[in-house]
Scaffold this motif. Structure first.
Motif, PDB file in Angstrom:
ATOM      1  N   SER A  89       0.813  -1.213   0.000  1.00 49.10           N
ATOM      2  CA  SER A  89       0.000   0.000   0.000  1.00 49.10           C
ATOM      3  C   SER A  89       0.848   1.265   0.000  1.00 49.10           C
ATOM      4  O   SER A  89       0.401   2.317  -0.461  1.00 49.10           O
ATOM      5  N   GLY A  90       2.098   1.189   0.523  1.00 49.35           N
ATOM      6  CA  GLY A  90       2.968   2.360   0.501  1.00 49.35           C
ATOM      7  C   GLY A  90       3.443   2.710  -0.885  1.00 49.35           C
ATOM      8  O   GLY A  90       3.796   3.865  -1.159  1.00 49.35           O
ATOM      9  N   ASN A  91       3.466   1.715  -1.763  1.00 47.18           N
ATOM     10  CA  ASN A  91       3.918   1.954  -3.138  1.00 47.18           C
ATOM     11  C   ASN A  91       2.770   2.140  -4.115  1.00 47.18           C
ATOM     12  O   ASN A  91       2.922   2.825  -5.134  1.00 47.18           O
ATOM     13  N   TRP A  92       1.604   1.509  -3.806  1.00 49.79           N
ATOM     14  CA  TRP A  92       0.526   1.453  -4.787  1.00 49.79           C
ATOM     15  C   TRP A  92      -0.825   1.922  -4.250  1.00 49.79           C
ATOM     16  O   TRP A  92      -1.823   1.861  -4.950  1.00 49.79           O
ATOM     17  N   GLY A  93      -0.860   2.366  -3.000  1.00 45.08           N
ATOM     18  CA  GLY A  93      -2.124   2.809  -2.427  1.00 45.08           C
ATOM     19  C   GLY A  93      -2.728   3.969  -3.200  1.00 45.08           C
ATOM     20  O   GLY A  93      -2.047   4.951  -3.499  1.00 45.08           O
ATOM     21  N   GLY A  94      -3.991   3.880  -3.526  1.00 46.58           N
ATOM     22  CA  GLY A  94      -4.661   4.908  -4.307  1.00 46.58           C
ATOM     23  C   GLY A  94      -4.474   4.761  -5.793  1.00 46.58           C
ATOM     24  O   GLY A  94      -5.042   5.547  -6.571  1.00 46.58           O
ATOM     25  N   LEU A  95      -3.672   3.771  -6.204  1.00 47.47           N
ATOM     26  CA  LEU A  95      -3.414   3.560  -7.628  1.00 47.47           C
ATOM     27  C   LEU A  95      -3.999   2.244  -8.137  1.00 47.47           C
ATOM     28  O   LEU A  95      -4.389   2.157  -9.301  1.00 47.47           O
ATOM     29  N   LEU A  96      -4.033   1.236  -7.269  1.00 48.49           N
ATOM     30  CA  LEU A  96      -4.531  -0.076  -7.659  1.00 48.49           C
ATOM     31  C   LEU A  96      -5.938  -0.290  -7.116  1.00 48.49           C
ATOM     32  O   LEU A  96      -6.225   0.022  -5.963  1.00 48.49           O
ATOM     33  N   ARG A  97      -6.784  -0.812  -7.957  1.00 49.38           N
ATOM     34  CA  ARG A  97      -8.145  -1.154  -7.529  1.00 49.38           C
ATOM     35  C   ARG A  97      -8.084  -2.232  -6.451  1.00 49.38           C
ATOM     36  O   ARG A  97      -7.438  -3.260  -6.615  1.00 49.38           O
ATOM     37  N   ASN A  98      -8.773  -1.996  -5.338  1.00 48.46           N
ATOM     38  CA  ASN A  98      -8.791  -2.971  -4.242  1.00 48.46           C
ATOM     39  C   ASN A  98      -9.963  -3.929  -4.461  1.00 48.46           C
ATOM     40  O   ASN A  98     -11.131  -3.525  -4.386  1.00 48.46           O
TER      41      ASN A  98
END
Length: 266
Positions: free
Chosen positions: A25-34
């Motif tokens: 989440s530190g690298n991709w949070g807000g970018l990848l669909r959960n």
């Protein structure tokens, strides 16, 4: 006494599979669909937080008036070991027994994503849920997959996959059927009490084999009581209940030989 139909026990496996591994989440949070968030949102468009079904194709058209009349004096729960019926849950405007016997319900049987016992600080790669639809007569159980697919697409969830499991078509014997009235009269004469009439059950039975395939009027006479621990290791039958059941069945078979209504097959 009950004249049941089977609830359709259609189990859908809903998955929102985006990737094979999680993303930090530190690298991709807000970018990848959960996928878990997506699946939760999709489920919320099917059944709301109060248990109300939101998809018209998963709801029955109505509760027939003679079914409402049959259920009017039926109480649900109240036994020492019964759970407390939740007020405000399910379809609004219905009594508890109407919600159980006369209406559909969507139940989320399982919901999983990531590792709930030891969650990582990562966006899960996939999420999965299994649902069950309990349905009454008037529900198009053979079209469940298409109904759900169309609904999810219209609500912006094309990424959620739907797999529909086996179903049992719901059935219901008309409470005004001559055989129903005859059986009620026989049981009443045998027991000296007014029998409780359920137009259908709240659980699953393959009754469509008799009602649908053979065109028979089906009457089910329970021979137990709600606290019998059904399907549990200590399932049991009380002696007084067994004796009453034997009397009821003996009376039914006697009356069948003496005087019974004539019903032609459809």
């Amino acid at each position: 006494m009950s004249c049941p139909r089977c609830w359709s026990t259609a189990t859908e496996t809903w998955s929102s599979a985006s990737r094979s591994v999680g993303g930090h989440s530190g690298n991709w949070g807000g970018l990848l669909r959960n996928p878990a968030t997506v699946l939760a949102g999709a489920l919320a468009t099917i059944v709301d937080g109060r248990g109300r079904i939101l998809v018209s194709g998963l709801r029955p058209r109505e509760i027939p008036e003679n079914v409402r009349e049959a259920l009017r004096d039926i109480a649900v729960g109240g036994g020492p070991d019964d759970p407390t019926v939740d007020d405000g849950w399910g379809e609004p405007g219905l009594t508890p027994v109407e919600r159980l016997v006369g209406w559909n319900s969507v139940e989320v049987l399982s919901l999983a994503a990531g590792n709930p016992d030891n969650p990582d600080n990562a966006i899960p790669g996939s999420a999965q849920a299994q649902l069950q639809l309990r349905s009454v007569v008037g529900t198009e159980v053979d079209r469940l997959g298409g109904i759900l697919r169309k609904h999810l697409d219209e609500h912006g969830f094309p990424m959620v996959e739907v797999e529909t499991g086996p179903t049992m078509p719901p059935t219901r014997t008309d409470p005004d059927d001559p055989w129903v009235r005859w059986a009620l009269g026989s049981i009443s004469r045998t027991t000296g009490t007014k029998p409780a009439l359920l137009p259908n059950l709240g659980g699953s039975l393959p009754n469509d084999a008799f009602a649908g395939e053979l065109g028979l009027c089906t009457l089910w006479i329970p021979h137990s009581y709600p606290a019998c621990a059904q399907h549990a290791p200590d399932e049991h039958l009380l002696a007084p209940v067994a004796r009453e059941s034997l009397r009821i069945m003996a009376g039914l078979f006697w009356d069948l030989g003496e005087d019974s209504p004539v019903r032609s097959r459809p």
